[in-house]
Motif scaffolding. Sequence first.
Motif, PDB file in Angstrom:
ATOM      1  N   VAL A  38       5.688  -3.044 -13.627  1.00 28.00           N
ATOM      2  CA  VAL A  38       4.885  -1.979 -13.022  1.00 28.00           C
ATOM      3  C   VAL A  38       3.663  -1.691 -13.889  1.00 28.00           C
ATOM      4  N   GLU A  39       3.888  -1.626 -15.198  1.00 25.24           N
ATOM      5  CA  GLU A  39       2.777  -1.369 -16.120  1.00 25.24           C
ATOM      6  C   GLU A  39       1.755  -2.499 -16.079  1.00 25.24           C
ATOM      7  N   ALA A  40       2.230  -3.739 -15.999  1.00 22.10           N
ATOM      8  CA  ALA A  40       1.314  -4.879 -15.962  1.00 22.10           C
ATOM      9  C   ALA A  40       0.487  -4.877 -14.680  1.00 22.10           C
ATOM     10  N   LEU A  41       1.124  -4.569 -13.552  1.00 23.35           N
ATOM     11  CA  LEU A  41       0.385  -4.541 -12.291  1.00 23.35           C
ATOM     12  C   LEU A  41      -0.604  -3.382 -12.264  1.00 23.35           C
ATOM     13  N   SER A  42      -0.202  -2.249 -12.827  1.00 18.46           N
ATOM     14  CA  SER A  42      -1.115  -1.110 -12.920  1.00 18.46           C
ATOM     15  C   SER A  42      -2.339  -1.461 -13.756  1.00 18.46           C
ATOM     16  N   SER A  47      -6.288  -1.595 -12.640  1.00 19.04           N
ATOM     17  CA  SER A  47      -7.253  -0.821 -13.417  1.00 19.04           C
ATOM     18  C   SER A  47      -8.370  -1.726 -13.926  1.00 19.04           C
ATOM     19  N   GLY A  48      -7.994  -2.945 -14.293  1.00 19.28           N
ATOM     20  CA  GLY A  48      -8.983  -3.901 -14.772  1.00 19.28           C
ATOM     21  C   GLY A  48      -9.997  -4.297 -13.717  1.00 19.28           C
ATOM     22  N   LEU A  49      -9.627  -4.159 -12.440  1.00 18.09           N
ATOM     23  CA  LEU A  49     -10.565  -4.455 -11.351  1.00 18.09           C
ATOM     24  C   LEU A  49     -11.403  -3.233 -10.982  1.00 18.09           C
ATOM     25  N   GLY A  50     -11.191  -2.135 -11.710  1.00 17.10           N
ATOM     26  CA  GLY A  50     -11.993  -0.927 -11.498  1.00 17.10           C
ATOM     27  C   GLY A  50     -11.319   0.140 -10.669  1.00 17.10           C
ATOM     28  N   ALA A  51     -10.081  -0.099 -10.230  1.00 21.12           N
ATOM     29  CA  ALA A  51      -9.394   0.851  -9.359  1.00 21.12           C
ATOM     30  C   ALA A  51      -8.721   1.965 -10.151  1.00 21.12           C
ATOM     31  N   VAL A 102      -5.259   4.002 -10.279  1.00 17.50           N
ATOM     32  CA  VAL A 102      -3.906   3.641  -9.850  1.00 17.50           C
ATOM     33  C   VAL A 102      -3.031   4.875  -9.707  1.00 17.50           C
ATOM     34  N   GLU A 103      -2.263   4.910  -8.631  1.00 19.43           N
ATOM     35  CA  GLU A 103      -1.304   5.981  -8.348  1.00 19.43           C
ATOM     36  C   GLU A 103       0.037   5.346  -8.019  1.00 19.43           C
ATOM     37  N   ILE A 104       1.136   5.963  -8.495  1.00 21.06           N
ATOM     38  CA  ILE A 104       2.486   5.526  -8.152  1.00 21.06           C
ATOM     39  C   ILE A 104       3.024   6.460  -7.079  1.00 21.06           C
ATOM     40  N   MET A 105       3.619   5.899  -6.021  1.00 18.45           N
ATOM     41  CA  MET A 105       4.046   6.721  -4.890  1.00 18.45           C
ATOM     42  C   MET A 105       5.285   6.132  -4.237  1.00 18.45           C
ATOM     43  N   ASP A 106       6.123   6.991  -3.685  1.00 14.62           N
ATOM     44  CA  ASP A 106       7.255   6.543  -2.887  1.00 14.62           C
ATOM     45  C   ASP A 106       6.738   5.876  -1.617  1.00 14.62           C
ATOM     46  N   PRO A 107       7.323   4.753  -1.180  1.00 14.48           N
ATOM     47  CA  PRO A 107       6.779   4.050  -0.006  1.00 14.48           C
ATOM     48  C   PRO A 107       6.786   4.884   1.276  1.00 14.48           C
ATOM     49  N   GLN A 108       7.824   5.682   1.491  1.00 16.06           N
ATOM     50  CA  GLN A 108       7.849   6.519   2.691  1.00 16.06           C
ATOM     51  C   GLN A 108       6.728   7.548   2.663  1.00 16.06           C
ATOM     52  N   HIS A 109       6.522   8.145   1.491  1.00 15.63           N
ATOM     53  CA  HIS A 109       5.450   9.136   1.373  1.00 15.63           C
ATOM     54  C   HIS A 109       4.089   8.466   1.563  1.00 15.63           C
ATOM     55  N   HIS A 110       3.925   7.283   0.987  1.00  9.26           N
ATOM     56  CA  HIS A 110       2.682   6.535   1.185  1.00  9.26           C
ATOM     57  C   HIS A 110       2.393   6.355   2.664  1.00  9.26           C
TER      58      HIS A 110
END
Length: 302
Positions: free
Chosen positions: A156-160, A164-168, A170-178
């Motif tokens: 998760v940290e690596a994907l975040s 971030s490296g692409l300029g985005a 990042v937010e972590i969210m439950d899929p249903q809430h998303h």
Amino acid sequence: MRIARVAIIGLGLLGGSIGLALRERAPEIETRGFDANPNVRAVASERGLVQTVCESPAEAVSDVDLVILCVPVGAMGDAAAAIAETLPAQAIISDVGSSKQSVAETLAAILPGRNVIPAHPVAGTEQSGPEAGFASLFVNRWCILTPPDGADPQAVEALSAFWSGLGAKVEIMDPQHHDLVLAVTSHIPHLIAFTIVGTASDLEEVTRSEVIKYSAGGFRDFTRIAASDPVMWRDVFLNNKSAVLEMLGRFTEDLTALQRAIRSGDGETLHDLFSRTRAIRRQVIEEGQDDDRPDFGRADHG
């Protein structure tokens, strides 16, 4: 967990933009890509969307650290099945789909025990295809990660860090809430745009031509949104059915109340609604989520 090699499956707007962003912002990362359409592969090779355009998804994912599935959400199952046999055991598998619960369930079923971390970069334009991608698409846009319970925190940290490296942001969210949030902020607005533009096209011919000729700003904005990829949006609505129908029911109730206010001449109700929505618009601007750069439903990047 270090991401040194990335495979992008699907080389349209989002996949192509990821490849171009990596070329600009992280040139040390090796990129491979595949698209089922040979014409898309040819354009991707010509534009240099990835370093290596492969002839099969299995070839693209061999020996990579991260796989990003940039296909319509309805095609996620087939895409996952096509890479299952050659996918490295420790690779992170992610995506860019606008519906997260259905994608998470599909990928978990086809790739059990793997590092599946669904993601949704909330960025794009109404354009599609390999010609549409550009490197700055994700700058200052949100990317929502929806890791399942028990996900490897290092993955998760690596994907975040990758996003971030692409300029985005990042937010972590439950899929249903998303899915509920995006039904309100993206899916229902698109459904309304498709509907109102469809209504205009169903009018008598002379009236329809006048609607197009005399389009005011509001209708022009609707037509930009309604020009979005039909396959992608078909799959979004079919795969986020529950959340869309829930929000659509609420919207229908509010629309009925608005009809009553107009019919009865209730100007106070109309003024209160328009004042509240104006304040929300100002908050969107203050959050930096509206500028002259492209996003879903916004003008072409040129």
